[in-house]
Design a protein around this motif. Structure first.
Motif, PDB file in Angstrom:
ATOM      1  N   SER A 103      42.575  36.372  25.504  1.00 14.81           N
ATOM      2  CA  SER A 103      43.329  37.509  26.041  1.00 14.81           C
ATOM      3  C   SER A 103      42.672  38.830  25.653  1.00 14.81           C
ATOM      4  CB  SER A 103      44.774  37.458  25.532  1.00 14.81           C
ATOM      5  OG  SER A 103      45.507  38.560  26.008  1.00 14.81           O
ATOM      6  N   ALA A 104      42.169  38.892  24.416  1.00 18.63           N
ATOM      7  CA  ALA A 104      41.482  40.108  23.969  1.00 18.63           C
ATOM      8  C   ALA A 104      40.225  40.347  24.809  1.00 18.63           C
ATOM      9  CB  ALA A 104      41.124  39.987  22.490  1.00 18.63           C
ATOM     10  N   GLY A 105      39.457  39.271  25.060  1.00 21.51           N
ATOM     11  CA  GLY A 105      38.255  39.405  25.883  1.00 21.51           C
ATOM     12  C   GLY A 105      38.588  39.808  27.306  1.00 21.51           C
ATOM     13  N   PHE A 106      39.655  39.246  27.848  1.00 19.38           N
ATOM     14  CA  PHE A 106      40.113  39.590  29.197  1.00 19.38           C
ATOM     15  C   PHE A 106      40.414  41.085  29.276  1.00 19.38           C
ATOM     16  CE2 PHE A 106      42.731  39.736  32.936  1.00 19.38           C
ATOM     17  CZ  PHE A 106      42.411  38.617  33.686  1.00 19.38           C
TER      18      PHE A 106
ATOM     19  N   LEU B 114      34.692  33.117  21.384  1.00 19.06           N
ATOM     20  CA  LEU B 114      36.021  33.020  22.001  1.00 19.06           C
ATOM     21  C   LEU B 114      36.327  34.278  22.812  1.00 19.06           C
ATOM     22  CD1 LEU B 114      38.081  31.418  19.079  1.00 19.06           C
ATOM     23  CD2 LEU B 114      37.112  30.293  21.094  1.00 19.06           C
ATOM     24  N   LEU B 115      35.913  35.420  22.288  1.00 19.84           N
ATOM     25  CA  LEU B 115      36.075  36.682  23.028  1.00 19.84           C
ATOM     26  C   LEU B 115      35.309  36.614  24.345  1.00 19.84           C
ATOM     27  CD1 LEU B 115      37.336  39.586  22.374  1.00 19.84           C
ATOM     28  CD2 LEU B 115      34.975  40.262  21.934  1.00 19.84           C
ATOM     29  N   ARG B 116      34.129  36.021  24.289  1.00 13.06           N
ATOM     30  CA  ARG B 116      33.279  35.903  25.466  1.00 13.06           C
ATOM     31  C   ARG B 116      33.944  35.064  26.557  1.00 13.06           C
ATOM     32  NH1 ARG B 116      27.038  33.577  25.215  1.00 13.06           N
ATOM     33  NH2 ARG B 116      26.474  34.009  27.391  1.00 13.06           N
ATOM     34  N   ARG B 117      34.698  34.048  26.177  1.00 15.97           N
ATOM     35  CA  ARG B 117      35.397  33.223  27.165  1.00 15.97           C
ATOM     36  C   ARG B 117      36.373  34.050  27.992  1.00 15.97           C
ATOM     37  NH1 ARG B 117      37.289  27.778  23.898  1.00 15.97           N
ATOM     38  NH2 ARG B 117      35.218  27.144  23.136  1.00 15.97           N
ATOM     39  N   GLY B 118      37.098  34.933  27.315  1.00 15.65           N
ATOM     40  CA  GLY B 118      38.046  35.790  28.030  1.00 15.65           C
ATOM     41  C   GLY B 118      37.348  36.764  28.954  1.00 15.65           C
ATOM     42  N   ILE B 119      36.200  37.304  28.503  1.00 19.43           N
ATOM     43  CA  ILE B 119      35.413  38.213  29.339  1.00 19.43           C
ATOM     44  C   ILE B 119      34.937  37.486  30.592  1.00 19.43           C
ATOM     45  CG2 ILE B 119      33.232  39.493  29.459  1.00 19.43           C
ATOM     46  CD1 ILE B 119      33.610  40.069  26.428  1.00 19.43           C
ATOM     47  N   THR B 120      34.438  36.267  30.412  1.00 14.63           N
ATOM     48  CA  THR B 120      33.934  35.476  31.536  1.00 14.63           C
ATOM     49  C   THR B 120      35.046  35.151  32.518  1.00 14.63           C
ATOM     50  OG1 THR B 120      32.204  34.519  30.140  1.00 14.63           O
ATOM     51  CG2 THR B 120      32.749  33.346  32.179  1.00 14.63           C
ATOM     52  N   LYS B 121      36.213  34.788  32.001  1.00 12.52           N
ATOM     53  CA  LYS B 121      37.344  34.450  32.879  1.00 12.52           C
ATOM     54  C   LYS B 121      37.756  35.654  33.723  1.00 12.52           C
ATOM     55  CE  LYS B 121      41.771  32.058  32.931  1.00 12.52           C
ATOM     56  NZ  LYS B 121      41.253  30.940  33.716  1.00 12.52           N
ATOM     57  N   ALA B 122      37.822  36.811  33.087  1.00 10.35           N
ATOM     58  CA  ALA B 122      38.191  38.026  33.827  1.00 10.35           C
ATOM     59  C   ALA B 122      37.142  38.360  34.877  1.00 10.35           C
ATOM     60  CB  ALA B 122      38.365  39.190  32.851  1.00 10.35           C
ATOM     61  N   SER B 123      35.862  38.198  34.522  1.00  3.95           N
ATOM     62  CA  SER B 123      34.773  38.493  35.452  1.00  3.95           C
ATOM     63  C   SER B 123      34.836  37.575  36.675  1.00  3.95           C
ATOM     64  CB  SER B 123      33.427  38.322  34.739  1.00  3.95           C
ATOM     65  OG  SER B 123      32.363  38.341  35.656  1.00  3.95           O
ATOM     66  N   GLU B 124      35.021  36.282  36.450  1.00  2.00           N
ATOM     67  CA  GLU B 124      35.085  35.326  37.563  1.00  2.00           C
ATOM     68  C   GLU B 124      36.268  35.606  38.471  1.00  2.00           C
ATOM     69  OE1 GLU B 124      35.146  31.627  35.495  1.00  2.00           O
ATOM     70  OE2 GLU B 124      32.947  31.551  35.246  1.00  2.00           O
ATOM     71  N   LEU B 125      37.400  35.962  37.890  1.00  6.78           N
ATOM     72  CA  LEU B 125      38.586  36.281  38.689  1.00  6.78           C
ATOM     73  C   LEU B 125      38.358  37.548  39.500  1.00  6.78           C
ATOM     74  CD1 LEU B 125      41.514  35.605  39.428  1.00  6.78           C
ATOM     75  CD2 LEU B 125      42.250  36.863  37.382  1.00  6.78           C
TER      76      LEU B 125
ATOM     77  N   GLN C 291      35.477  38.756  40.562  1.00  8.31           N
ATOM     78  CA  GLN C 291      34.538  38.461  41.652  1.00  8.31           C
ATOM     79  C   GLN C 291      35.268  37.823  42.834  1.00  8.31           C
ATOM     80  OE1 GLN C 291      30.970  36.278  40.192  1.00  8.31           O
ATOM     81  NE2 GLN C 291      31.642  36.957  38.172  1.00  8.31           N
ATOM     82  N   LYS C 292      36.157  36.885  42.534  1.00  3.78           N
ATOM     83  CA  LYS C 292      36.912  36.203  43.593  1.00  3.78           C
ATOM     84  C   LYS C 292      37.816  37.181  44.336  1.00  3.78           C
ATOM     85  CE  LYS C 292      39.359  31.834  44.307  1.00  3.78           C
ATOM     86  NZ  LYS C 292      40.098  32.288  45.460  1.00  3.78           N
ATOM     87  N   MET C 293      38.432  38.113  43.600  1.00  2.00           N
ATOM     88  CA  MET C 293      39.299  39.105  44.233  1.00  2.00           C
ATOM     89  C   MET C 293      38.525  39.969  45.218  1.00  2.00           C
ATOM     90  SD  MET C 293      41.644  40.407  41.044  1.00  2.00           S
ATOM     91  CE  MET C 293      43.031  39.453  40.407  1.00  2.00           C
ATOM     92  N   VAL C 294      37.324  40.379  44.820  1.00  2.00           N
ATOM     93  CA  VAL C 294      36.511  41.210  45.713  1.00  2.00           C
ATOM     94  C   VAL C 294      36.129  40.433  46.965  1.00  2.00           C
ATOM     95  CG1 VAL C 294      34.314  42.427  45.984  1.00  2.00           C
ATOM     96  CG2 VAL C 294      35.600  42.640  43.850  1.00  2.00           C
ATOM     97  N   GLU C 295      35.631  39.210  46.781  1.00  2.00           N
ATOM     98  CA  GLU C 295      35.139  38.433  47.912  1.00  2.00           C
ATOM     99  C   GLU C 295      36.255  38.011  48.861  1.00  2.00           C
ATOM    100  OE1 GLU C 295      31.847  34.982  48.780  1.00  2.00           O
ATOM    101  OE2 GLU C 295      32.519  35.337  46.728  1.00  2.00           O
ATOM    102  N   ASP C 296      37.399  37.594  48.297  1.00  2.00           N
ATOM    103  CA  ASP C 296      38.464  37.022  49.128  1.00  2.00           C
ATOM    104  C   ASP C 296      39.464  38.051  49.647  1.00  2.00           C
ATOM    105  OD1 ASP C 296      37.285  34.642  48.555  1.00  2.00           O
ATOM    106  OD2 ASP C 296      38.800  33.947  47.143  1.00  2.00           O
ATOM    107  N   GLU C 297      39.665  39.150  48.916  1.00  2.00           N
ATOM    108  CA  GLU C 297      40.774  40.044  49.233  1.00  2.00           C
ATOM    109  C   GLU C 297      40.379  41.492  49.512  1.00  2.00           C
ATOM    110  OE1 GLU C 297      43.479  39.733  45.950  1.00  2.00           O
ATOM    111  OE2 GLU C 297      43.223  37.557  45.802  1.00  2.00           O
TER     112      GLU C 297
END
Length: 554
Positions: free
Chosen positions: A451-454, A120-131, A133-139
């Motif tokens: 949230s903790a993983g994020f 479950l911690l890993r899910r938050g880490i992955t979500k933060a990572s994907e977001l 990456q998108k911020m870097v590429e798009d903004e």
């Protein structure tokens, strides 16, 4: 021999395994992180009676071939795989991948110890990572505008070398952003560059078994080239032509429009038996594929074998003019570069081909998509390939310098595709601020564990900057971090950093301290992936391989 040494070892103790990995991952990160930043340090790689010096993170990781414990093996295999992926996709950022992966794991382990589920911690880490990456590429990514940007990216990636940055800038200005650049060791103590006439297209070898050097390339010197515009699926029709080709005692490049796996396997078997051969797929797709194969025939002095031309494979045995030739061919996983031998190129044939392409470009009936393809073909036909020969006073110095040139070249290549962003670790700091702002607005969308993983991922983003400062002799890096966060408060693109020499404030964009956006994206993705894998481990099974019994004499 004691068979007990080769028994399967099972360890289901999650806490013991994770804390073993914790120690191993930190040990690995400690040595690799020494190389981070322009003021990072060299590491000696000792292998038996040989040693070399490097400041290249991936070279340090690849040198660790004999892990001491199971924990070392698990941590190293995951972190090295992540850094290898960053290197393959962006050519830079391997040290940052290792640093970030370890920091996420270390912080995440604190939550697991407190009872949070690792998956479950890993899910938050992955979500933060994907977001992120998108911020870097798009903004956050800034397009590469001119030679100055190329120079700045190359200088940062080569640890501040004006010489390497200047050479790469000069080469890329001549071959263009899609051009091929080859880096090799020189026979002298000087580093030089030259542009040779050649063509590059975006298809690599059909199997990694065709590679013949440690860089994963198939390098064919003075090869003959067989260009076949049809699928090769009947082994029998190749036997007679290849009997003729092998008698020529030259490397062979086969460019074809598809291959049955049995054909590929046969070529691989011959390669393993000593025949220098490589097989690649023809560039592009119909209807442009046929014309691009004809372009290759023009620059290699050969002919295209196909039903349309009426030339058959059987004719190779009696008509050697069907075969193309080149000074050298370099094939990687993704591309094929042909260094042309001018003596085999018919100027009349070449000029006619260029005139045909120009007429099609100028034709009002040609649509925009086809016109772009035609311009690409024209650039390939008339383009060049950059050769950088890296020299040094000693062999060790040459290898050290070549690592830097390789990194800088790959970083410039990826930067021209996806742009650049603030260097010195500032992009990661900006993401730290952006991700917390996003979390404050969307906290209700995540579970407590997510949230903790994020937060674990977001907090870890300060580590690259702190490491770069520490290697630069700024032991008060936390103070600099606070000053920079204040200076960039409210900024959409963080640019206010510090001079690593004096510790004084500066604008990193104006100072030309830039990172490849592609490298940053790969670091965010692969660092999070590696840490997530390690955090989800709960045990291991180790079954050592028994050595083969000694051969009995006849």
């Amino acid at each position: 021999m004691d068979n007990e040494n080769y028994c399967t070892k099972i360890n289901p103790n999650t806490q013991e395994v994770l804390f073993g990995i914790k120690k191993s991952a930190q040990k690995i990160a400690d040595i690799v992180s020494q190389t981070a930043g322009p003021l990072g340090h060299n590491v000696y790689l000792i292998n038996g009676k040989t040693c070399r010096i490097t400041k290249d993170g991936i070279s340090v990781l690849r040198s660790m071939t004999e892990p001491e414990t199971e924990s070392d093996f698990m941590a190293l295999s995951v972190i090295r795989s992540a850094s290898d992926e960053t290197n393959r996709k962006a050519g830079d950022g391997t040290t940052a991948t290792c640093i970030l992966a370890n920091e996420i794991f270390q912080q995440g382990l604190n939550f697991i110890t407190a009872g949070v589920n690792g998956n479950l911690l890993r899910r938050g880490i992955t979500k933060a990572s994907e977001l992120a990456q998108k911020m870097v590429e798009d903004e956050m990514a800034i397009p590469v505008k001119d030679d100055k940007d190329i120079y700045n990216v190359a200088k940062v990636s080569s640890n501040g070398s004006d010489e390497i940055a200047g050479i790469l800038t000069d080469v890329f200005s001549k071959v263009g952003k899609d051009g091929m650049v080859r880096v090799e060791l020189s026979s002298s103590d000087k580093t030089t560059s030259k542009i040779v006439y050649g063509m590059t297209f975006d298809h690599g070898y059909e199997s990694a078994y065709f590679a013949n050097n440690t860089h994963g390339e198939a390098v064919l010197d003075n090869p003959i080239i067989l260009i076949v515009n049809k699928k090769l699926s009947v082994l029998g029709e190749l036997l007679k032509p290849f009997e003729t080709l092998t008698k020529m005692n030259r490397p062979i490049l086969v460019i074809g429009d598809g291959f049955d796996q049995d054909i590929i396997n046969t070529f691989i078997l011959n390669k393993m038996r000593g025949l220098p051969i490589c097989v690649v797929q023809a560039p592009s797709y119909n209807p442009h594929k046929t014309k691009m194969m004809e372009d290759i025939a023009v620059v290699t002095g050969g002919k295209v074998i196909s039903p349309a031309t009426g030339i058959t494979l059987e004719q190779v045995a009696t008509d050697p003019t069907i075969l193309g030739q080149a000074k050298q061919v370099i094939v990687t996983e993704d591309s094929t570069s042909i260094i042309v031998d001018p003596s085999v190129v018919s100027q009349e044939r070449f000029d006619a081909r260029m005139a045909e392409i120009n007429n099609e470009i100028d034709d009002e009936k040609t649509d925009a998509r086809d016109r772009n393809i035609l311009k690409t073909r024209k650039a390939r036909l008339s383009g060049g390939i950059g050769i950088i020969s890296v020299g040094g006073a000693t062999e060790a110095e040459m290898h050290e310098k070549k690592d830097l040139v390789d990194d800088a070249f790959a970083s410039v290549s990826s930067a021209q595709k996806k742009g650049v962003c603030s260097g010195e670790g500032l992009t990661y700091l900006a993401l730290n601020s952006r991700l917390y702002a996003w979390l404050n607005e969307h906290i209700g969308e995540l579970t407590q564990e997510e949230s903790a993983g994020f937060k674990v991922f977001t907090d870890s983003l300060t580590k690259p900057f702190l490491t770069i400062c520490g290697n630069g002799g700024h032991q008060n890096a936390q103070f600099h971090l606070g000053c920079i966060q204040t200076a960039n408060d409210g900024s959409t693109k963080w640019t206010k950093g510090i001079d690593l020499g004096s510790g004084e404030p500066l604008d990193v964009i104006e100072a030309g301290i830039l990172d490849s956006a592609a490298a940053v994206i790969e670091v965010l993705k692969n660092g999070a992936s590696a840490a997530g894998q390690l955090l989800s481990v709960s045990g291991y099974i180790n079954t050592p391989l028994k050595p083969l019994p000694p051969q009995q004499g006849m």
